[in-house]
Design a protein around this motif. Structure first.
Motif, PDB file in Angstrom:
ATOM      1  N   SER A   1       0.913  -1.237   0.129  1.00  0.00           N
ATOM      2  CA  SER A   1       0.021   0.025   0.106  1.00  0.00           C
ATOM      3  C   SER A   1       0.870   1.245  -0.129  1.00  0.00           C
ATOM      4  O   SER A   1       0.581   2.263  -0.648  1.00  0.00           O
ATOM      5  CB  SER A   1      -0.819  -0.200   1.085  1.00  0.00           C
ATOM      6  OG  SER A   1      -1.881  -1.152   1.168  1.00  0.00           O
ATOM      7  N   LEU A   2       1.937   1.154   0.608  1.00  0.00           N
ATOM      8  CA  LEU A   2       3.061   2.532   0.649  1.00  0.00           C
ATOM      9  C   LEU A   2       3.739   2.685  -0.741  1.00  0.00           C
ATOM     10  O   LEU A   2       3.670   3.719  -1.015  1.00  0.00           O
ATOM     11  CB  LEU A   2       3.744   2.049   1.705  1.00  0.00           C
ATOM     12  CG  LEU A   2       3.513   2.188   3.304  1.00  0.00           C
ATOM     13  CD1 LEU A   2       4.659   1.857   4.144  1.00  0.00           C
ATOM     14  CD2 LEU A   2       2.951   3.475   3.543  1.00  0.00           C
ATOM     15  N   GLN A   3       3.740   1.565  -1.174  1.00  0.00           N
ATOM     16  CA  GLN A   3       4.465   1.692  -2.722  1.00  0.00           C
ATOM     17  C   GLN A   3       3.533   2.130  -3.526  1.00  0.00           C
ATOM     18  O   GLN A   3       3.680   3.034  -4.524  1.00  0.00           O
ATOM     19  CB  GLN A   3       4.713   0.047  -2.901  1.00  0.00           C
ATOM     20  CG  GLN A   3       6.137  -0.332  -2.451  1.00  0.00           C
ATOM     21  CD  GLN A   3       7.351   0.667  -2.368  1.00  0.00           C
ATOM     22  OE1 GLN A   3       7.479   1.121  -3.392  1.00  0.00           O
ATOM     23  NE2 GLN A   3       8.012   0.665  -1.330  1.00  0.00           N
ATOM     24  N   GLN A   4       2.102   1.719  -3.481  1.00  0.00           N
ATOM     25  CA  GLN A   4       1.026   2.402  -4.232  1.00  0.00           C
ATOM     26  C   GLN A   4       0.820   3.805  -3.950  1.00  0.00           C
ATOM     27  O   GLN A   4       0.465   4.559  -4.876  1.00  0.00           O
ATOM     28  CB  GLN A   4      -0.342   1.574  -3.709  1.00  0.00           C
ATOM     29  CG  GLN A   4      -0.229   0.256  -4.533  1.00  0.00           C
ATOM     30  CD  GLN A   4      -1.645  -0.539  -4.242  1.00  0.00           C
ATOM     31  OE1 GLN A   4      -2.038  -0.860  -3.020  1.00  0.00           O
ATOM     32  NE2 GLN A   4      -2.425  -0.738  -5.135  1.00  0.00           N
ATOM     33  N   TYR A   5       0.948   4.237  -2.450  1.00  0.00           N
ATOM     34  CA  TYR A   5       0.953   5.747  -2.564  1.00  0.00           C
ATOM     35  C   TYR A   5       1.825   6.476  -3.055  1.00  0.00           C
ATOM     36  O   TYR A   5       1.689   7.443  -3.484  1.00  0.00           O
ATOM     37  CB  TYR A   5       1.023   5.815  -1.020  1.00  0.00           C
ATOM     38  CG  TYR A   5       0.494   7.274  -0.527  1.00  0.00           C
ATOM     39  CD1 TYR A   5      -0.686   7.576  -0.143  1.00  0.00           C
ATOM     40  CD2 TYR A   5       1.757   8.008  -0.294  1.00  0.00           C
ATOM     41  CE1 TYR A   5      -0.918   8.968   0.278  1.00  0.00           C
ATOM     42  CE2 TYR A   5       1.458   9.213   0.197  1.00  0.00           C
ATOM     43  CZ  TYR A   5       0.255   9.632   0.609  1.00  0.00           C
ATOM     44  OH  TYR A   5       0.002  11.239   1.150  1.00  0.00           O
TER      45      TYR A   5
ATOM     46  N   LEU B   1      -4.872   8.741  -4.191  1.00  0.00           N
ATOM     47  CA  LEU B   1      -4.212   8.662  -2.903  1.00  0.00           C
ATOM     48  C   LEU B   1      -4.838   8.257  -1.436  1.00  0.00           C
ATOM     49  O   LEU B   1      -4.422   7.651  -0.772  1.00  0.00           O
ATOM     50  CB  LEU B   1      -3.651  10.052  -2.528  1.00  0.00           C
ATOM     51  CG  LEU B   1      -2.456  10.743  -3.469  1.00  0.00           C
ATOM     52  CD1 LEU B   1      -2.080  12.029  -3.415  1.00  0.00           C
ATOM     53  CD2 LEU B   1      -1.190   9.774  -3.186  1.00  0.00           C
ATOM     54  N   MET B   2      -6.332   8.789  -1.543  1.00  0.00           N
ATOM     55  CA  MET B   2      -7.276   8.306  -0.384  1.00  0.00           C
ATOM     56  C   MET B   2      -7.398   6.952  -0.530  1.00  0.00           C
ATOM     57  O   MET B   2      -7.447   6.198   0.675  1.00  0.00           O
ATOM     58  CB  MET B   2      -8.397   9.056  -0.707  1.00  0.00           C
ATOM     59  CG  MET B   2      -8.121  10.618  -0.399  1.00  0.00           C
ATOM     60  SD  MET B   2      -9.813  11.589  -0.590  1.00  0.00           S
ATOM     61  CE  MET B   2      -9.651  13.145  -0.449  1.00  0.00           C
ATOM     62  N   ARG B   3      -7.671   6.356  -1.409  1.00  0.00           N
ATOM     63  CA  ARG B   3      -7.783   4.951  -1.569  1.00  0.00           C
ATOM     64  C   ARG B   3      -6.495   4.051  -1.061  1.00  0.00           C
ATOM     65  O   ARG B   3      -6.833   2.935  -0.094  1.00  0.00           O
ATOM     66  CB  ARG B   3      -8.174   4.364  -2.985  1.00  0.00           C
ATOM     67  CG  ARG B   3      -9.525   5.042  -3.574  1.00  0.00           C
ATOM     68  CD  ARG B   3      -9.669   4.575  -4.999  1.00  0.00           C
ATOM     69  NE  ARG B   3     -10.046   2.997  -5.279  1.00  0.00           N
ATOM     70  CZ  ARG B   3     -10.219   2.587  -6.218  1.00  0.00           C
ATOM     71  NH1 ARG B   3     -10.315   3.487  -7.395  1.00  0.00           N
ATOM     72  NH2 ARG B   3     -10.077   1.181  -6.442  1.00  0.00           N
ATOM     73  N   CYS B   4      -5.449   4.612  -1.576  1.00  0.00           N
ATOM     74  CA  CYS B   4      -4.272   3.906  -0.951  1.00  0.00           C
ATOM     75  C   CYS B   4      -4.041   3.972   0.500  1.00  0.00           C
ATOM     76  O   CYS B   4      -3.613   2.776   1.158  1.00  0.00           O
ATOM     77  CB  CYS B   4      -2.827   4.420  -1.676  1.00  0.00           C
ATOM     78  SG  CYS B   4      -2.679   4.143  -3.392  1.00  0.00           S
ATOM     79  N   GLN B   5      -4.299   5.109   1.087  1.00  0.00           N
ATOM     80  CA  GLN B   5      -4.363   5.336   2.524  1.00  0.00           C
ATOM     81  C   GLN B   5      -5.626   4.313   3.185  1.00  0.00           C
ATOM     82  O   GLN B   5      -5.326   3.742   4.337  1.00  0.00           O
ATOM     83  CB  GLN B   5      -4.992   6.766   2.797  1.00  0.00           C
ATOM     84  CG  GLN B   5      -3.726   7.607   2.561  1.00  0.00           C
ATOM     85  CD  GLN B   5      -4.223   9.180   2.779  1.00  0.00           C
ATOM     86  OE1 GLN B   5      -5.061   9.513   3.782  1.00  0.00           O
ATOM     87  NE2 GLN B   5      -3.755  10.158   2.174  1.00  0.00           N
TER      88      GLN B   5
ATOM     89  N   VAL C   1     -15.200   6.137  -2.398  1.00  0.00           N
ATOM     90  CA  VAL C   1     -14.241   6.120  -1.408  1.00  0.00           C
ATOM     91  C   VAL C   1     -14.988   6.299  -0.084  1.00  0.00           C
ATOM     92  O   VAL C   1     -14.611   5.658   0.923  1.00  0.00           O
ATOM     93  CB  VAL C   1     -13.380   7.454  -1.652  1.00  0.00           C
ATOM     94  CG1 VAL C   1     -12.635   7.776  -0.297  1.00  0.00           C
ATOM     95  CG2 VAL C   1     -12.535   7.529  -2.902  1.00  0.00           C
ATOM     96  N   ILE C   2     -16.177   6.881  -0.114  1.00  0.00           N
ATOM     97  CA  ILE C   2     -16.963   6.937   1.258  1.00  0.00           C
ATOM     98  C   ILE C   2     -17.396   5.753   1.666  1.00  0.00           C
ATOM     99  O   ILE C   2     -17.492   5.586   2.840  1.00  0.00           O
ATOM    100  CB  ILE C   2     -18.003   8.306   0.683  1.00  0.00           C
ATOM    101  CG1 ILE C   2     -17.635   9.615   0.729  1.00  0.00           C
ATOM    102  CG2 ILE C   2     -19.080   8.032   2.183  1.00  0.00           C
ATOM    103  CD1 ILE C   2     -18.700  10.388   0.289  1.00  0.00           C
TER     104      ILE C   2
END
Length: 236
Positions: A152-156, A168-172, A211-212
């Protein structure tokens, strides 16, 4: 004195000119000398050629004059000479083209950006598949949950290069799932609430419902795992 060919282009008689000076006795020469026009007294010259063409044709003409020494000599022979400076002035009155075209240099730059985005999208999709596989095993195996968090960090980092705030929100949120599986509930709570508030603060037409929904679903997962953890501590 070296012979000079001045190509003067402007949109109107009172427009700001863009001048380029070519030296005839060199194979290739292109230097901008706007100040040379101040030294040229054009009032005494009766025959200065004017050409009206669109900006693309003028750019092609300038490039060919720069490339071909033969064409520079032909222009020199067929145009009036400014005696004070020993220069020939070729004046071009520019007009707007019917349709703008992308030149080769800018097109190659855009192509590099497009190729980079395609590669980043491909890497992002591969990481999503891989991260989903490890995340599905994260409830049973702690090591898989940690690996999913690293993915997930790599995706971010990739999403930062893509400049896509929704991604970015989805990766978080993907990272918050890993935090839940690692029993780091407070950190997961901070991530989920931050993403939810950030999305809800947007105008309604810019809000991403997926996202919500992800925030609400992961929040329910957080409460469930928190309940199991508290129940386990109570039993022991």
């Amino acid at each position: 004195m070296s012979k000079k060919l001045v190509v003067l282009a402007r949109f109107s008689e009172y427009g700001i000119p863009e001048s380029t000076v070519f030296i005839l006795n060199k194979k290739k020469s292109s230097k901008d000398y706007p100040q040379i026009l101040d030294k040229c007294d054009t009032s005494n010259v009766d025959e200065i050629s004017f050409y009206c063409m669109d900006v693309h044709a003028a750019s092609f003409l300038r490039s060919e004059i720069q490339r071909s020494s033969f064409l520079r000599r032909q222009v020199w022979k067929n145009h009036s000479t400014l005696l004070e400076t020993g220069a020939v002035v070729l004046q071009i009155l520019l007009k707007e083209p019917i349709r703008y075209h992308m030149d080769q240099r800018f097109g190659s730059q855009v192509q590099l950006l497009v190729n980079e985005k395609i590669e980043l999208d491909h890497i992002m999709s591969c990481l999503s598949t891989l991260g989903g596989a490890f995340s599905s095993l994260g409830d049973q195996f702690l090591d898989c949950a940690k690996i999913a968090g690293k993915i997930s960090l790599q995706q971010y980092k990739i999403a930062e290069k893509l400049c896509d705030p929704v991604t970015l929100m989805r990766c978080q949120l993907y990272l918050s799932i890993s935090l839940i599986q690692c029993n780091r509930f407070k950190n997961a709570k901070i991530v989920i609430t931050s993403v939810y508030r950030s999305m809800k603060s947007r105008p309604e037409e810019l809000q991403d419902k997926r996202v919500i929904s992800m925030c609400l679903g992961i929040w329910a997962k957080l409460k469930y795992h928190w309940y199991l953890e508290k129940k386990q501590i109570y039993i022991t």
